[in-house]
Design an enzyme around this catalytic site. Sequence first.
Site, PDB file in Angstrom:
ATOM      1  N   TYR A  20      -2.357   6.680  -1.947  1.00 22.45           N
ATOM      2  CA  TYR A  20      -3.381   6.007  -2.769  1.00 22.45           C
ATOM      3  C   TYR A  20      -3.081   4.559  -3.101  1.00 22.45           C
ATOM      4  O   TYR A  20      -3.917   3.879  -3.685  1.00 22.45           O
ATOM      5  CB  TYR A  20      -3.665   6.798  -4.055  1.00 22.45           C
ATOM      6  CG  TYR A  20      -2.474   7.188  -4.916  1.00 22.45           C
ATOM      7  CD1 TYR A  20      -1.865   6.262  -5.746  1.00 22.45           C
ATOM      8  CD2 TYR A  20      -1.989   8.494  -4.908  1.00 22.45           C
ATOM      9  CE1 TYR A  20      -0.790   6.624  -6.549  1.00 22.45           C
ATOM     10  CE2 TYR A  20      -0.915   8.873  -5.706  1.00 22.45           C
ATOM     11  CZ  TYR A  20      -0.316   7.937  -6.524  1.00 22.45           C
ATOM     12  OH  TYR A  20       0.740   8.293  -7.313  1.00 22.45           O
ATOM     13  N   LYS A  21      -1.892   4.084  -2.741  1.00 24.50           N
ATOM     14  CA  LYS A  21      -1.570   2.680  -3.054  1.00 24.50           C
ATOM     15  C   LYS A  21      -1.971   1.795  -1.871  1.00 24.50           C
ATOM     16  O   LYS A  21      -3.151   1.630  -1.586  1.00 24.50           O
ATOM     17  CB  LYS A  21      -0.085   2.551  -3.359  1.00 24.50           C
ATOM     18  CG  LYS A  21       0.389   3.357  -4.555  1.00 24.50           C
ATOM     19  CD  LYS A  21       1.885   3.154  -4.733  1.00 24.50           C
ATOM     20  CE  LYS A  21       2.490   4.137  -5.722  1.00 24.50           C
ATOM     21  NZ  LYS A  21       2.065   3.913  -7.091  1.00 24.50           N
ATOM     22  N   ARG A  41       2.418  -6.407 -13.977  1.00 21.91           N
ATOM     23  CA  ARG A  41       2.732  -6.278 -12.552  1.00 21.91           C
ATOM     24  C   ARG A  41       1.498  -6.646 -11.726  1.00 21.91           C
ATOM     25  O   ARG A  41       0.388  -6.180 -12.006  1.00 21.91           O
ATOM     26  CB  ARG A  41       3.167  -4.843 -12.283  1.00 21.91           C
ATOM     27  CG  ARG A  41       3.826  -4.622 -10.955  1.00 21.91           C
ATOM     28  CD  ARG A  41       4.333  -3.203 -10.861  1.00 21.91           C
ATOM     29  NE  ARG A  41       3.262  -2.221 -11.011  1.00 21.91           N
ATOM     30  CZ  ARG A  41       3.311  -0.970 -10.579  1.00 21.91           C
ATOM     31  NH1 ARG A  41       4.407  -0.543  -9.971  1.00 21.91           N
ATOM     32  NH2 ARG A  41       2.316  -0.130 -10.748  1.00 21.91           N
TER      33      ARG A  41
HETATM   34  C1  LIG Z   1       7.999   5.147  -6.184  1.00 18.79           C
HETATM   35  C2  LIG Z   1       6.998   6.181  -6.558  1.00 18.79           C
HETATM   36  N1  LIG Z   1       7.240   7.470  -6.257  1.00 18.79           N
HETATM   37  C3  LIG Z   1       6.363   8.445  -6.589  1.00 18.79           C
HETATM   38  C4  LIG Z   1       5.186   8.159  -7.236  1.00 18.79           C
HETATM   39  C5  LIG Z   1       4.259   9.279  -7.656  1.00 18.79           C
HETATM   40  O1  LIG Z   1       3.667   9.854  -6.567  1.00 18.79           O
HETATM   41  P1  LIG Z   1       2.724  11.149  -6.762  1.00 18.79           P
HETATM   42  O2  LIG Z   1       1.772  10.832  -7.859  1.00 18.79           O
HETATM   43  O3  LIG Z   1       2.045  11.266  -5.429  1.00 18.79           O
HETATM   44  O4  LIG Z   1       3.587  12.306  -7.054  1.00 18.79           O
HETATM   45  C6  LIG Z   1       4.896   6.830  -7.541  1.00 18.79           C
HETATM   46  C7  LIG Z   1       3.627   6.509  -8.240  1.00 18.79           C
HETATM   47  O5  LIG Z   1       3.353   5.420  -8.643  1.00 18.79           O
HETATM   48  C8  LIG Z   1       5.822   5.832  -7.208  1.00 18.79           C
HETATM   49  O6  LIG Z   1       5.594   4.549  -7.503  1.00 18.79           O
END
Ligand SMILES: Cc1ncc(COP(=O)(O)O)c(C=O)c1O
Length: 410
Positions: free
Chosen positions: A224-225, A369
């Site tokens: 999603y990013k 950010r």
């Molecule tokens: C480095 C990192 N890992 C994991 C996540 C979370 O991922 P998820 O919501 O898919 O578990 C994020 C969310 O911003 C993140 O920045």
Amino acid sequence: MDSLTEDAAPDAALLDAADALALLRARFSLPPGLIYLDGNSLGPLPAALPAIMAGVVAQEWGEGLIRSWNDAGWIDLPMALGARLAPIIGAAPDHVVVCDSVSVNLFKLAGAALAMRPGRSVILMEADDFPTDAYVMQGLARLAGATLRRVPRGEIAGALGPDVALLLLTHAHYATGAVHDMAALSAAATAAGALSLWDLSHSAGALALALDEDGADFAVGCGYKYLNGGPGAPAFCYVAARHHAALAPPLQAWMGHTAPFDFAADFAPAVGVRRLLAGTPPILAMRALEAGIATFDGVDMAAAEAKSRALVRRFAAAAAALPGISVDALPNERHGCQCVLRHPEARRVMAALIARGVIGDVRPPDRMRFGFPALTTRFADVDAAVAALGAVLASGEWRDERFAPRGMVS
Ligand SMILES: Cc1ncc(COP(=O)(O)O)c(C=O)c1O
């Protein structure tokens, strides 16, 4: 653009005119007049997506109904999307599968890694990495009788002792943007007898990656990013070919079975990374992610990274001159596509900035950010964002009651 002390930055209009990636912005639907600098949290809407989703809903679901699992290839989407994503992260097509969230995928891969290193019980992490990574490892450690060891960034390689089973690192740090040397640290883990697991949430779609070449054992990342897959888009898993046969994820479920529709009594893993699937794939979300991944068609990730770096450094240099703002130092070597500014009232200042049409996000206690994805951000956006922030600070409008912190998501 590499020095923060550069006096006269080149004209933004000239840079945008010369930018070979500028046309890619047309692949997105962005509200006119808005400067969106938060693609590092939620990528923007791909322009093609509404029509694609309308077709998927009307034809694949509405008309095809249950037949679409075969006829529209729904059942193979996790692998098919993995193959489409693979070149963006420097992996062979069958090394990647799209599924679940980063959090769940961390559990599956770290659990599998622990099982591959019997006699070793330590999971090594960087101390202030993204919280979910630590939370998941804490839970897994409790279940597996393992120990979580968290060390400062500079002490990672030295902490790779004979008891370490797994080194888990975020490639580009979510807050600082600092980027680890994947090849060097994966090699150090291998030399110490440990496995490496990389969280690519802030790297996939942002930086040039070479997972296969760099010797990573496992990786996970966010849809999603920077991949523009939509809110809550499915995540992905990467597994190096040398581990495919032995991989035994602790979460084994029917979609990871070699023949789910045989309804066999016992689990038999599918070949390769497909065994990482758990439940039924969310097809609508997968189709949205497919459209997000398609926004990278033909994009050279090294060129994208170089452009983002130039954008970030331009922003940092200009923002450093603003009163009351301090800029988190950017590493001289590689860094993520984001920049952190500090202000004691970060939430209020950001709320006031958003009211002026510039969107970033905040992280406690005092960080604002801003993300600079190469596909959508113009050099002119950087200048306009800094000007808007300057106006917010000069006017003191952020002190206004309407900018008091509200809402859970920051
Ligand atoms: C480095 C990192 N890992 C994991 C996540 C979370 O991922 P998820 O919501 O898919 O578990 C994020 C969310 O911003 C993140 O920045």
